[in-house]
Design a protein around this motif. Sequence first.
Motif, PDB file in Angstrom:
ATOM      1  N   THR A 103       0.833  -1.204   0.000  1.00 34.69           N
ATOM      2  CA  THR A 103       0.000   0.000   0.000  1.00 34.69           C
ATOM      3  C   THR A 103       0.868   1.256   0.000  1.00 34.69           C
ATOM      4  OG1 THR A 103      -1.735  -1.172   1.209  1.00 34.69           O
ATOM      5  CG2 THR A 103      -1.840   1.243   1.225  1.00 34.69           C
ATOM      6  N   GLU A 104       1.874   1.279   0.842  1.00 29.85           N
ATOM      7  CA  GLU A 104       2.758   2.449   0.918  1.00 29.85           C
ATOM      8  C   GLU A 104       3.503   2.665  -0.397  1.00 29.85           C
ATOM      9  OE1 GLU A 104       5.184   1.641   4.354  1.00 29.85           O
ATOM     10  OE2 GLU A 104       3.556   2.162   5.743  1.00 29.85           O
ATOM     11  N   ASN A 105       3.965   1.603  -1.031  1.00 28.98           N
ATOM     12  CA  ASN A 105       4.703   1.738  -2.289  1.00 28.98           C
ATOM     13  C   ASN A 105       3.811   2.245  -3.424  1.00 28.98           C
ATOM     14  OD1 ASN A 105       6.933   0.859  -0.895  1.00 28.98           O
ATOM     15  ND2 ASN A 105       7.033  -1.145  -1.851  1.00 28.98           N
ATOM     16  N   ILE A 106       2.588   1.729  -3.496  1.00 31.53           N
ATOM     17  CA  ILE A 106       1.658   2.207  -4.520  1.00 31.53           C
ATOM     18  C   ILE A 106       1.296   3.666  -4.246  1.00 31.53           C
ATOM     19  CG2 ILE A 106      -0.635   1.941  -5.538  1.00 31.53           C
ATOM     20  CD1 ILE A 106      -0.381  -1.086  -4.954  1.00 31.53           C
ATOM     21  N   SER A 107       1.023   3.969  -2.990  1.00 26.95           N
ATOM     22  CA  SER A 107       0.671   5.327  -2.606  1.00 26.95           C
ATOM     23  C   SER A 107       1.781   6.306  -2.983  1.00 26.95           C
ATOM     24  CB  SER A 107       0.402   5.375  -1.099  1.00 26.95           C
ATOM     25  OG  SER A 107      -0.022   6.648  -0.699  1.00 26.95           O
ATOM     26  N   LYS A 108       3.000   5.937  -2.681  1.00 32.93           N
ATOM     27  CA  LYS A 108       4.154   6.797  -3.012  1.00 32.93           C
ATOM     28  C   LYS A 108       4.333   6.888  -4.527  1.00 32.93           C
ATOM     29  CE  LYS A 108       9.115   7.299  -2.271  1.00 32.93           C
ATOM     30  NZ  LYS A 108      10.320   6.671  -1.752  1.00 32.93           N
ATOM     31  N   GLY A 109       4.210   5.767  -5.219  1.00 31.80           N
ATOM     32  CA  GLY A 109       4.409   5.744  -6.663  1.00 31.80           C
ATOM     33  C   GLY A 109       3.380   6.536  -7.438  1.00 31.80           C
ATOM     34  N   LEU A 110       2.134   6.512  -6.966  1.00 32.43           N
ATOM     35  CA  LEU A 110       1.059   7.231  -7.663  1.00 32.43           C
ATOM     36  C   LEU A 110       0.771   8.601  -7.053  1.00 32.43           C
ATOM     37  CD1 LEU A 110      -1.505   4.324  -8.236  1.00 32.43           C
ATOM     38  CD2 LEU A 110       0.180   5.242  -9.849  1.00 32.43           C
ATOM     39  N   GLN A 111       1.379   8.862  -5.917  1.00 33.87           N
ATOM     40  CA  GLN A 111       1.191  10.118  -5.191  1.00 33.87           C
ATOM     41  C   GLN A 111      -0.263  10.343  -4.798  1.00 33.87           C
ATOM     42  OE1 GLN A 111       3.085  13.225  -7.491  1.00 33.87           O
ATOM     43  NE2 GLN A 111       5.116  12.408  -7.087  1.00 33.87           N
ATOM     44  N   ILE A 112      -0.895   9.269  -4.342  1.00 34.97           N
ATOM     45  CA  ILE A 112      -2.255   9.350  -3.797  1.00 34.97           C
ATOM     46  C   ILE A 112      -2.313   8.491  -2.541  1.00 34.97           C
ATOM     47  CG2 ILE A 112      -3.459   9.834  -5.958  1.00 34.97           C
ATOM     48  CD1 ILE A 112      -4.199   6.837  -6.104  1.00 34.97           C
ATOM     49  N   GLU A 113      -3.256   8.779  -1.697  1.00 36.82           N
ATOM     50  CA  GLU A 113      -3.495   7.999  -0.488  1.00 36.82           C
ATOM     51  C   GLU A 113      -4.619   7.003  -0.761  1.00 36.82           C
ATOM     52  OE1 GLU A 113      -1.688   8.164   2.354  1.00 36.82           O
ATOM     53  OE2 GLU A 113      -0.430   9.577   1.254  1.00 36.82           O
ATOM     54  N   PRO A 114      -4.708   5.945   0.042  1.00 33.16           N
ATOM     55  CA  PRO A 114      -5.852   5.041  -0.113  1.00 33.16           C
ATOM     56  C   PRO A 114      -7.164   5.818  -0.037  1.00 33.16           C
ATOM     57  CG  PRO A 114      -4.224   4.049   1.316  1.00 33.16           C
ATOM     58  CD  PRO A 114      -3.774   5.475   1.063  1.00 33.16           C
ATOM     59  N   GLY A 115      -8.089   5.474  -0.934  1.00 28.90           N
ATOM     60  CA  GLY A 115      -9.361   6.165  -1.015  1.00 28.90           C
ATOM     61  C   GLY A 115      -9.351   7.294  -2.024  1.00 28.90           C
ATOM     62  N   GLN A 116      -8.196   7.545  -2.641  1.00 26.63           N
ATOM     63  CA  GLN A 116      -8.093   8.634  -3.607  1.00 26.63           C
ATOM     64  C   GLN A 116      -7.902   8.103  -5.021  1.00 26.63           C
ATOM     65  OE1 GLN A 116      -4.821  11.042  -2.159  1.00 26.63           O
ATOM     66  NE2 GLN A 116      -6.185  12.247  -0.873  1.00 26.63           N
ATOM     67  N   THR A 117      -8.058   9.017  -5.965  1.00 26.95           N
ATOM     68  CA  THR A 117      -7.887   8.733  -7.383  1.00 26.95           C
ATOM     69  C   THR A 117      -6.918   9.766  -7.940  1.00 26.95           C
ATOM     70  OG1 THR A 117     -10.124   7.849  -7.534  1.00 26.95           O
ATOM     71  CG2 THR A 117      -9.119   8.562  -9.600  1.00 26.95           C
ATOM     72  N   PRO A 152       6.259  -6.610  -2.494  1.00 26.21           N
ATOM     73  CA  PRO A 152       6.139  -5.171  -2.256  1.00 26.21           C
ATOM     74  C   PRO A 152       7.166  -4.334  -3.031  1.00 26.21           C
ATOM     75  CG  PRO A 152       6.016  -6.360  -0.186  1.00 26.21           C
ATOM     76  CD  PRO A 152       6.389  -7.360  -1.248  1.00 26.21           C
ATOM     77  N   ASP A 153       8.356  -4.888  -3.244  1.00 25.76           N
ATOM     78  CA  ASP A 153       9.416  -4.144  -3.929  1.00 25.76           C
ATOM     79  C   ASP A 153       9.174  -4.001  -5.430  1.00 25.76           C
ATOM     80  OD1 ASP A 153      10.774  -3.744  -1.534  1.00 25.76           O
ATOM     81  OD2 ASP A 153      11.882  -5.630  -1.744  1.00 25.76           O
ATOM     82  N   THR A 154       8.342  -4.870  -6.006  1.00 18.65           N
ATOM     83  CA  THR A 154       8.108  -4.812  -7.449  1.00 18.65           C
ATOM     84  C   THR A 154       6.651  -4.529  -7.813  1.00 18.65           C
ATOM     85  OG1 THR A 154       7.799  -7.215  -7.587  1.00 18.65           O
ATOM     86  CG2 THR A 154      10.049  -6.370  -7.931  1.00 18.65           C
ATOM     87  N   VAL A 155       5.846  -4.153  -6.817  1.00 17.03           N
ATOM     88  CA  VAL A 155       4.425  -3.919  -7.079  1.00 17.03           C
ATOM     89  C   VAL A 155       4.216  -2.802  -8.096  1.00 17.03           C
ATOM     90  CG1 VAL A 155       4.010  -2.291  -5.165  1.00 17.03           C
ATOM     91  CG2 VAL A 155       2.137  -3.715  -6.043  1.00 17.03           C
ATOM     92  N   MET A 156       5.078  -1.805  -8.109  1.00 20.00           N
ATOM     93  CA  MET A 156       4.915  -0.715  -9.080  1.00 20.00           C
ATOM     94  C   MET A 156       5.190  -1.190 -10.503  1.00 20.00           C
ATOM     95  SD  MET A 156       3.483   1.826  -7.761  1.00 20.00           S
ATOM     96  CE  MET A 156       3.597   2.920  -9.178  1.00 20.00           C
ATOM     97  N   ASP A 157       5.940  -2.276 -10.675  1.00 23.94           N
ATOM     98  CA  ASP A 157       6.109  -2.855 -12.016  1.00 23.94           C
ATOM     99  C   ASP A 157       4.761  -3.324 -12.556  1.00 23.94           C
ATOM    100  OD1 ASP A 157       8.828  -2.373 -11.820  1.00 23.94           O
ATOM    101  OD2 ASP A 157       9.337  -4.449 -11.313  1.00 23.94           O
TER     102      ASP A 157
END
Length: 163
Positions: A103-117, A152-157
């Motif tokens: 969750t933290e990696n996706i949030s950082k990668g997309l620059q959004i928090e959970p619940g956001q678009t 978690p380390d490759t989820v942004m891939d």
Amino acid sequence: MGVIDLPRYDLTAEEEKTVENIISGYDKNRSSLIPVLQEIQESVGFLPLDVQRRVAKGIDVPEKDVYGVVTFYSFFTMIPRGKYNIRVCMGTACFVKGGKQITENISKGLQIEPGQTTPDRVYSLQVNRCVGACGIAPVIIINDKVYKKVDPDTVMDIVNSLQ
């Protein structure tokens, strides 16, 4: 998050026309409320306040009643879902195996928090308590596709491969 805190997402001209066409296709009565909301959300992806006001006027019900239905039923949303709706399981098995880091990696990668678009409405991020896939934990679900044993380390891939 209160109504005043909702980010503003403007509809495209095409979405505006779709909303008007849907509303005009229903009778002016209370029994049209849920079906018209469902059809608009299916077409546009969410139910912002200005759309709720138009629904109220179009089918002749009070605005507060429309808002009450939208906020009561969990399948309605006032925040758009992205083209890619990413759901991260945070059930016990997924959490222990890296769900929080995912969750933290996706949030950082997309620059959004959970619940956001994302502002371009391409990605949305949600956290689910449990999706019932403990044997293949940790999992993420993007739209209807389940990704198992996510690192978690490759989820942004995975996320970056979507476009």
